[in-house]
Design an enzyme around this catalytic site. Sequence first.
Site, PDB file in Angstrom:
ATOM      1  N   ASP A   1     -48.876  -9.410 -32.392  1.00  0.00           N
ATOM      2  CA  ASP A   1     -47.897  -8.568 -33.069  1.00  0.00           C
ATOM      3  C   ASP A   1     -46.574  -9.326 -32.964  1.00  0.00           C
ATOM      4  O   ASP A   1     -45.957  -9.366 -31.900  1.00  0.00           O
ATOM      5  CB  ASP A   1     -47.823  -7.208 -32.352  1.00  0.00           C
ATOM      6  CG  ASP A   1     -46.645  -6.360 -32.827  1.00  0.00           C
ATOM      7  OD1 ASP A   1     -45.974  -6.750 -33.796  1.00  0.00           O
ATOM      8  OD2 ASP A   1     -46.410  -5.294 -32.218  1.00  0.00           O
TER       9      ASP A   1
ATOM     10  N   LYS B   1     -37.140 -12.143 -37.622  1.00  0.00           N
ATOM     11  CA  LYS B   1     -38.117 -11.620 -38.589  1.00  0.00           C
ATOM     12  C   LYS B   1     -37.414 -11.055 -39.827  1.00  0.00           C
ATOM     13  O   LYS B   1     -37.982 -11.007 -40.904  1.00  0.00           O
ATOM     14  CB  LYS B   1     -38.939 -10.534 -37.897  1.00  0.00           C
ATOM     15  CG  LYS B   1     -40.120 -10.003 -38.692  1.00  0.00           C
ATOM     16  CD  LYS B   1     -40.944  -9.091 -37.813  1.00  0.00           C
ATOM     17  CE  LYS B   1     -42.043  -8.375 -38.548  1.00  0.00           C
ATOM     18  NZ  LYS B   1     -42.831  -7.536 -37.639  1.00  0.00           N
TER      19      LYS B   1
ATOM     20  N   GLU C   1     -49.392  -4.310 -40.378  1.00  0.00           N
ATOM     21  CA  GLU C   1     -49.217  -3.609 -39.100  1.00  0.00           C
ATOM     22  C   GLU C   1     -49.850  -2.211 -39.078  1.00  0.00           C
ATOM     23  O   GLU C   1     -50.523  -1.867 -38.102  1.00  0.00           O
ATOM     24  CB  GLU C   1     -47.725  -3.550 -38.753  1.00  0.00           C
ATOM     25  CG  GLU C   1     -47.217  -4.921 -38.322  1.00  0.00           C
ATOM     26  CD  GLU C   1     -45.709  -5.058 -38.384  1.00  0.00           C
ATOM     27  OE1 GLU C   1     -45.007  -4.063 -38.612  1.00  0.00           O
ATOM     28  OE2 GLU C   1     -45.236  -6.196 -38.212  1.00  0.00           O
TER      29      GLU C   1
ATOM     30  N   ASP D   1     -44.495   3.994 -38.711  1.00  0.00           N
ATOM     31  CA  ASP D   1     -44.071   2.875 -37.864  1.00  0.00           C
ATOM     32  C   ASP D   1     -42.573   2.633 -38.015  1.00  0.00           C
ATOM     33  O   ASP D   1     -42.122   2.127 -39.039  1.00  0.00           O
ATOM     34  CB  ASP D   1     -44.869   1.625 -38.282  1.00  0.00           C
ATOM     35  CG  ASP D   1     -44.492   0.400 -37.448  1.00  0.00           C
ATOM     36  OD1 ASP D   1     -43.529   0.466 -36.666  1.00  0.00           O
ATOM     37  OD2 ASP D   1     -45.179  -0.630 -37.592  1.00  0.00           O
TER      38      ASP D   1
END
Length: 600
Positions: A8, A71, A167, A190
């Site tokens: 992850d 990211k 994800e 999420d």
Amino acid sequence: MSAIVGIDLGTTNSLVGCMEAGFPILCADADGERLTPSVVHFPASPASPVVGRAAQRLRALAPEATVFSVKRLIGRRVGEEEAEVGCALAGRPGGPVKLAVGGREWLPEEVSALVLGKLKADAERALGCEVSRAVITVPAYFNDAQRQATLRAGELAGLKVERILNEPTAAALAYGVDRLGERAKIAVFDLGGGTFDLSVLELSAGVFQVLSTQGNTRLGGDDLDRRVEQWIVEGLKADGLADDARWAGDGELRARVRERAVEAKHRLSAVEEVGVELPFVDGTRSFSRVLSRAELEAMAARVFEPVREHCLRALSDARLRPDELGAVILVGGMTRMPLVRRMVAEIFGREADTSQNPDEAVALGATLQAGILSGSVRNVVLLDVTPLSLGIETFGGLMNVIIPRNSTIPTKAGEMFTNAVAGQRLMRIHVLQGEREMVRDNWSLGQFDLEFEPSPKAQARVGVQFEIDANGILHVLARDTKTGREQRVQMASAVDVSDEAVEKMLEDSLEHAFEDMNERAFTEAQMKSRDLLAAVRLGLEKAGALLREDEGERIAQLMRAVEESAGAGASGPLKKAMAALDDATQPLAALLVEQAMGPR
Ligand code: AMP
């Protein structure tokens, strides 16, 4: 064969796991920590970069030499809305974003590769063997360029990336297939440091299918952190401890304030109020204020307001009512916040499932996927969907969809195209993404030319095939069927647009549905009218002299009417004028046929 690990690669934190005796296990680093902050510190050369918790600690001391949240920049270009990542940004306008740190310029994926390198080393230490293959997760809303860059980050770290996994799909896997009934539908909510995703998945006969995804790669805990920082700064100013000039020039102060902000936010998930302290902030005096959960929630309610809309849209895309869901799973550190849990309960009309650790579910799912690929986990297959339609430009600036939005991937689809002009030698394949009818309203992913044999108008046959692989990466193939000449292009340089823009694209496509349809109908009619006028002119040249005078005049008059309506913008009158002209040219058509048959 070396082990496959599940990773992850998070905005704030990253984790790595591996299968052991049939179970997914997360690997701890040398300090026994499983969560690795996705932070890289670049010391003055020649020392090598420091990654993780140690870098996090150095961030306060040397903020300009420490990169976080990289990211948010991966696969992005200069000029697009850019995120704060600690160091200065570089790169040429229109080119990839670069980071100016540690005495050189870095691509975001090179920095991510350093984080992946540490995870790889931690996994190797935990497993006692070499690790060279990985499954890496990305937000469902990552576009092609962002997925490609993530793949490159893996390669740079010496990992063969076996699968880029969304994800939410990973989280659903971790939730446990055995706990779900046949044809169960679940929502994965999420909310992490930098991104928000809501996905609706269906499990049916051991297969997970993503029914819909909605998200925003620029909405998360970082945004709330900035609000809390702002609250502290206002307090500092009110107490005469800092002014704008000091705030702008003092990186260390900014880093200290950021740390206090995050700490306060975390503690307020458990207690009702916290003291925010900055000892000796101006050398002699200290800062001290109380922040209550109610004040934090007032800030958070504004920051996370868009979340509600995303959830409702994902449900409506999946054609589901909240009560038809079997479970709502929480993922991401921000879902620890009581306000976020209340929002979820209110939107979905149920308490969310909190059986999974929200920080670890995605990594566990990635590890399970690694297990599926290596054959140690059976009976589960994962399917994902495309978030936006993909197609190419055709005549008149129209978008021709080849793979529609929400198609299950991997997928392949193709269509045949022809030449617009006689003798044309090149066909430009302009690849587009979006939901609008006209090219100009969609996003350009790239273009290339295919050479083909010159043919009369509309005689060439060029096949265009789109393939989205299991990693969500688009491969375009164009082939001239006559010569077999072909060109394959991987859409590596997708124009990357913020997810607010994705949102806007979907909204605009609904809002402008009528205008868009009218414009498409008009553009198509306009192109037909050009063909019709050209054909009539040619007919008149050949046989116009043989027409009766009134017939000739009527045709000329109706041609003018077609020309006028073709410039006016409405398809109805244009189609009518074309039909009338078509009718009036019957005698001309008959003369042409007679001519073609030759003298009898
Ligand atoms: P992730 O990207 O999933 O690692 O999520 C990290 C985000 O969750 C960051 O914004 C953290 O500050 C936030 N977070 C982590 N733990 C908590 C907590 N206990 N309460 C509120 N936010 C948290």
